[in-house]
Design an enzyme around this catalytic site. Structure first.
Site, PDB file in Angstrom:
ATOM      1  N   HIS A  76     147.668  85.156  37.830  1.00  0.00           N
ATOM      2  CA  HIS A  76     147.243  84.655  36.503  1.00  0.00           C
ATOM      3  C   HIS A  76     148.390  84.739  35.482  1.00  0.00           C
ATOM      4  O   HIS A  76     148.184  85.075  34.322  1.00  0.00           O
ATOM      5  CB  HIS A  76     146.040  85.444  35.970  1.00  0.00           C
ATOM      6  N   ASN A 149     136.315  84.101  36.345  1.00  0.00           N
ATOM      7  CA  ASN A 149     136.992  82.853  36.700  1.00  0.00           C
ATOM      8  C   ASN A 149     136.079  81.678  36.384  1.00  0.00           C
ATOM      9  O   ASN A 149     134.921  81.877  36.000  1.00  0.00           O
ATOM     10  CB  ASN A 149     137.297  82.841  38.209  1.00  0.00           C
ATOM     11  N   HIS A 340     140.646  94.204  31.719  1.00  0.00           N
ATOM     12  CA  HIS A 340     140.340  95.140  32.799  1.00  0.00           C
ATOM     13  C   HIS A 340     138.823  95.187  33.002  1.00  0.00           C
ATOM     14  O   HIS A 340     138.092  95.573  32.071  1.00  0.00           O
ATOM     15  CB  HIS A 340     140.877  96.521  32.383  1.00  0.00           C
TER      16      HIS A 340
HETATM   17 FE1  HDD Z   1     142.044  89.584  39.190  1.00  0.00          FE
HETATM   18  C1  HDD Z   1     144.320  89.327  36.709  1.00  0.00           C
HETATM   19  C2  HDD Z   1     140.012  87.339  37.613  1.00  0.00           C
HETATM   20  C3  HDD Z   1     139.866  89.669  41.864  1.00  0.00           C
HETATM   21  C4  HDD Z   1     143.801  92.099  40.552  1.00  0.00           C
HETATM   22  N1  HDD Z   1     142.141  88.520  37.516  1.00  0.00           N
HETATM   23  C5  HDD Z   1     143.173  88.558  36.595  1.00  0.00           C
HETATM   24  C6  HDD Z   1     142.881  87.673  35.502  1.00  0.00           C
HETATM   25  C7  HDD Z   1     141.665  87.115  35.758  1.00  0.00           C
HETATM   26  C8  HDD Z   1     141.204  87.656  37.016  1.00  0.00           C
HETATM   27  C9  HDD Z   1     140.934  86.116  34.903  1.00  0.00           C
HETATM   28  C10 HDD Z   1     143.782  87.418  34.317  1.00  0.00           C
HETATM   29  C11 HDD Z   1     143.465  88.331  33.171  1.00  0.00           C
HETATM   30  C12 HDD Z   1     144.301  87.959  31.991  1.00  0.00           C
HETATM   31  O1  HDD Z   1     144.125  86.853  31.473  1.00  0.00           O
HETATM   32  O2  HDD Z   1     145.130  88.774  31.610  1.00  0.00           O
HETATM   33  N2  HDD Z   1     140.330  88.626  39.695  1.00  0.00           N
HETATM   34  C13 HDD Z   1     139.597  87.830  38.850  1.00  0.00           C
HETATM   35  C14 HDD Z   1     138.312  87.553  39.449  1.00  0.00           C
HETATM   36  C15 HDD Z   1     138.275  88.204  40.639  1.00  0.00           C
HETATM   37  C16 HDD Z   1     139.538  88.889  40.797  1.00  0.00           C
HETATM   38  C17 HDD Z   1     137.215  86.717  38.815  1.00  0.00           C
HETATM   39  C18 HDD Z   1     137.176  88.283  41.656  1.00  0.00           C
HETATM   40  C19 HDD Z   1     135.922  88.282  41.340  1.00  0.00           C
HETATM   41  N3  HDD Z   1     141.888  90.647  40.916  1.00  0.00           N
HETATM   42  C20 HDD Z   1     140.897  90.562  41.860  1.00  0.00           C
HETATM   43  C21 HDD Z   1     141.078  91.588  42.853  1.00  0.00           C
HETATM   44  C22 HDD Z   1     142.187  92.300  42.477  1.00  0.00           C
HETATM   45  C23 HDD Z   1     142.678  91.688  41.259  1.00  0.00           C
HETATM   46  C24 HDD Z   1     140.192  91.818  44.048  1.00  0.00           C
HETATM   47  C25 HDD Z   1     142.821  93.495  43.131  1.00  0.00           C
HETATM   48  C26 HDD Z   1     142.148  94.471  43.645  1.00  0.00           C
HETATM   49  N4  HDD Z   1     143.813  90.471  38.772  1.00  0.00           N
HETATM   50  C27 HDD Z   1     144.298  91.524  39.427  1.00  0.00           C
HETATM   51  C28 HDD Z   1     145.527  92.116  38.782  1.00  0.00           C
HETATM   52  C29 HDD Z   1     145.698  91.209  37.526  1.00  0.00           C
HETATM   53  C30 HDD Z   1     144.549  90.248  37.667  1.00  0.00           C
HETATM   54  C31 HDD Z   1     146.672  92.277  39.679  1.00  0.00           C
HETATM   55  C32 HDD Z   1     147.060  90.566  37.337  1.00  0.00           C
HETATM   56  C33 HDD Z   1     147.396  90.715  35.891  1.00  0.00           C
HETATM   57  C34 HDD Z   1     146.362  91.558  35.355  1.00  0.00           C
HETATM   58  O3  HDD Z   1     145.515  91.940  36.336  1.00  0.00           O
HETATM   59  O4  HDD Z   1     146.245  91.901  34.196  1.00  0.00           O
HETATM   60  O5  HDD Z   1     145.312  93.430  38.439  1.00  0.00           O
END
Ligand code: HDD
Length: 679
Positions: A76, A149, A340
């Site tokens: 993202h 999402n 978060h």
């Molecule tokens: Fe995630 C970012 C949505 C599964 C780990 N995720 C991130 C963002 C969104 C989502 C919208 C951007 C937030 C922003 O605008 O700063 N992610 C989802 C959805 C998931 C999902 C709807 C499933 C239902 N994500 C998911 C899993 C993991 C992550 C299973 C790891 C265990 N996601 C992350 C992250 C991020 C992230 C690595 C990258 C940047 C951040 O968090 O801030 O932690």
């Protein structure tokens, strides 16, 4: 739009104002406050000599510049955000004690960041990709983040697989190709070998992943959460966000070309509309399930690859979200916002969904790395309610805690800051029952991967099915490895023989002989075609030649603006274009700076006597608009031009014989938007 009146600002805006700095009209100083006399020449030994290390002004400027970037989000990375508010329709006290969901008098400030999952920070915005829809509600009881999402399900069931999924979708590591796309071997190899992704694969190959606008897409919390009321009773809940303008998507050819015409297509759309007062509006909804009904379904409600059909569990609309204010500084606000899913408030709680459980670790961990130990202190992230505890220090600490006591329990500060029990507002985890042996296993109830993928397929209109088949054929056509193509097609065979056959034929691989899902049910709510549409904020390219019919064109433009359409005047040169009746219009875009891709419909006020180049450009704009199924309107004089390219009389192609009826018919055509009957 910005408020200058402090009384009209919500709590978050008031808080942010303390940190906003205006530099215009001020003396330039160093960060230490020393006034600067020359910011163009470094300090040198002689005017042609080497720069001196003594130059503290050069060193400060350069060293700061060298550190301007922070790591981009690991997923993202490209995103865009805006502020707004949430207004509750009616108290949900029976379901949750969260105050922002109890009191209809409270308007809750919020910030939403929309994003693309796969691409890096500079990726073009119309690539096929899942869009993030992440909301931070600044409630009076702390921040609640709904990190969702625009698709209600996810690829995987257990978050331990998330790094694998992302390694597969990101550009391939040996050549870093392709950027922000799923059309490559490693991604589809992952899908074929992790078949829980089948349902999500159907969604991402649908038009959901090429939205027309952030203002015209849905948001989903995806996981099952809990609401807990003041009596301690819990319900399972799923969150939905529905756009007031209805759902609209681009078509694939358009999305690909738009990347060139305007790589910032989505952020520009959001920013411009908010600046112009066309606020983005959505409704927040919930699906609610009694705890006792947890096992009533043919899927597991803890499995994030499954949705709850709206026809079985209706979505109750609980409030309105309005995005009405752009940020002042994208880095300070949008880039540093730390979302978060673990940020919840009293009255909302987690479930055991194994995808959610892992996310609860990953997000806070990534923010500590990406933004830093004290990221929660930053203006964009800090809550609007008071916050006190004994956490101290760390890099770039901003708050000055003046207490001598920084531990709990204490007697020297009368044991403060003090904790409060649940009855007085303290957060208490819902005491759900947990028992079982420690195992690394997937529950049997998570094992059906194809029924809901089939439900989705059954719910699509013929046009949507066609787009899905084309999308699979395109993406898998880009896959080089024949075995991967075959494996994915075999997987599709479990969903639909029709789908697998069409894709197999397009790819030149074998039609799989596997039993297809026997699910007959469909969920009309899943089709993009079943939402209400509005013409508001759609753009009409209006090509005008000099001498156009002034009075008639003015009348049309006024009628269209009244319903919220946004005309864009196009001519061969910028400046003004002069019509009859002394009417002059400002040209917004020339043939060079504009593009038919940027308009939702086209009107041509051009006669066949226009010069050759003008006619040629007009025709090429018409052909693109026609091929993208979008409405076309023409003055009576322009009808022969339509005829010369063979589109006169075709669906959605209208000629102005009577301005009153034509203006209305054109508005209706804009509302319909696509005339699929053309092929
Ligand atoms: Fe995630 C970012 C949505 C599964 C780990 N995720 C991130 C963002 C969104 C989502 C919208 C951007 C937030 C922003 O605008 O700063 N992610 C989802 C959805 C998931 C999902 C709807 C499933 C239902 N994500 C998911 C899993 C993991 C992550 C299973 C790891 C265990 N996601 C992350 C992250 C991020 C992230 C690595 C990258 C940047 C951040 O968090 O801030 O932690």
């Amino acid at each position: 739009m910005k408020n200058n009146n402090n009384d009209k600002m919500d709590k978050k805006e008031q808080q942010l104002q303390q940190f906003v700095r205006q530099n215009e009209g001020k003396i330039m100083t160093s960060n230490e406050g020393v006034k600067i006399s020359n910011d163009e020449d470094s300090l040198k030994a002689g005017d042609r000599g080497p720069t001196l290390i003594e130059d503290f002004l050069f060193r400060e400027k350069m060293a700061h510049f060298d550190r301007e970037r922070i790591p981009e989000r690991v997923v993202h990375a490209r995103g865009y955000g805006a502020y707004g508010e949430f207004e509750l329709y009616e108290s949900l006290e029976e379901l949750t004690m969260a105050k922002f969901l109890n009191d209809t008098a409270v308007k809750t400030p919020l910030f939403i960041r929309f994003s693309q999952v796969a691409g890096s920070k500079g990726v073009n915005e119309t690539n096929r990709d899942v869009r993030g829809f992440a909301t931070k509600f600044y409630t009076e009881e702390g921040n609640f983040d709904l990190v969702g999402n625009n698709i209600p399900v996810f690829f995987i069931q257990d978050s331990i697989k998330f790094p694998d999924l992302i390694h597969a979708v990101k550009p391939e590591p040996n050549n870093e190709i392709p950027q922000g796309q799923t059309a490559h071997d490693t991604f589809w190899d992952f899908i074929a070998n992790n078949q829980e992704s089948a349902h999500m694969a159907m969604w991402i190959m649908s038009d959901r992943t090429i939205p027309r606008s952030f203002r015209m897409m849905q948001g989903f919390g995806v996981h099952t959460f809990r609401f807990v009321n003041k009596h301690g009773k819990s319900h399972f809940v799923k969150f939905h966000i529905k756009p007031v303008l209805g759902l609209r998507s681009l078509i694939w050819d358009e999305a690909q070309k738009l990347g060139g015409a305007d790589a910032d297509y989505h952020r520009r759309d959001l920013w411009e509309n908010i600046e112009n007062g066309n606020y983005a509006e959505y409704e927040l909804g919930i699906q609610v399930l009694e705890e006792a009904d947890e096992f009533k379904f043919d899927f597991d409600i803890l499995d994030s690859t499954k949705l709850w059909p709206e026809e079985d569990i209706p979505v109750r609309m609980i409030g309105k979200i309005t995005l009405n204010r752009n940020v002042d500084n994208v880095f300070a606000e949008t880039e540093q916002v730390a979302l978060h899913p673990g940020n919840i408030v009293r009255g909302i709680d987690f479930t055991n969904d194994p995808l959610l459980q892992g996310r609860l670790f990953s997000y806070s961990d990534t923010q500590l790395y990406r933004v830093g130990t004290n990221h929660q202190e930053l203006p964009i992230n800090r809550p609007v309610c008071p916050f006190h505890n004994n956490q101290r220090d760390g890099a770039s600490r901003y708050i000055i805690d003046k207490d001598r006591i920084a531990y709990h329990k204490n007697s020297l500060a009368d044991n403060t800051p003090y904790t409060v029990p649940g009855s007085k507002g303290g957060f208490v985890t819902y005491p759900s029952l947990v028992d079982g042996r420690k195992v690394r296993e997937t529950a049997e109830s998570f094992e059906d991967h194809f029924s809901q993928a089939r439900l989705f397929w059954n719910s699509m209109s013929p046009v949507e099915k066609d787009h899905i088949m084309q999308a699979f054929s395109f993406e898998l056509g880009k896959v080089q490895n024949i075995s991967v193509r075959q494996q994915v097609v075999n997987m599709l065979g479990h969903i639909s023989t029709e789908l697998a056959t069409v894709v197999a034929t397009a790819l030149g691989v074998e039609v799989p002989k596997v039993p297809e899902s026997q699910v007959k049910k469909s969920s009309p709510a899943l089709s993009l075609f079943n939402t209400k549409h509005s013409p508001k904020t759609l753009k009409v390219g209006v090509i005008l030649e000099s001498g156009f019919n002034g009075r008639e064109t003015n009348y049309l433009l006024e009628q269209w603006k009244k319903v919220g359409l946004q005309p864009v005047i196009v001519h061969d040169e910028l400046g003004v274009v002069k019509g009859t009746d002394g009417i002059e219009l400002k040209v917004d875009q020339s043939f060079l700076t504009g593009s038919p891709l940027l308009y939702d419909g086209l009107y041509v006020g051009v006669s066949p006597n226009a010069n050759e180049n003008f006619l040629w450009k007009t025709k090429s704009f018409l052909i693109d608009t026609y091929n993208h199924f979008k409405p076309i309107g023409a003055s009576e004089a322009a009808a022969p031009i339509l005829e010369s390219i063979g589109i006169l009389g075709k669906p959605g192609v209208l000629v102005d014989q009577n301005p009153q009826t034509f203006s209305k018919e054109f508005i209706d055509a804009m509302t319909i938007q696509r005339f699929w009957q053309r092929v």
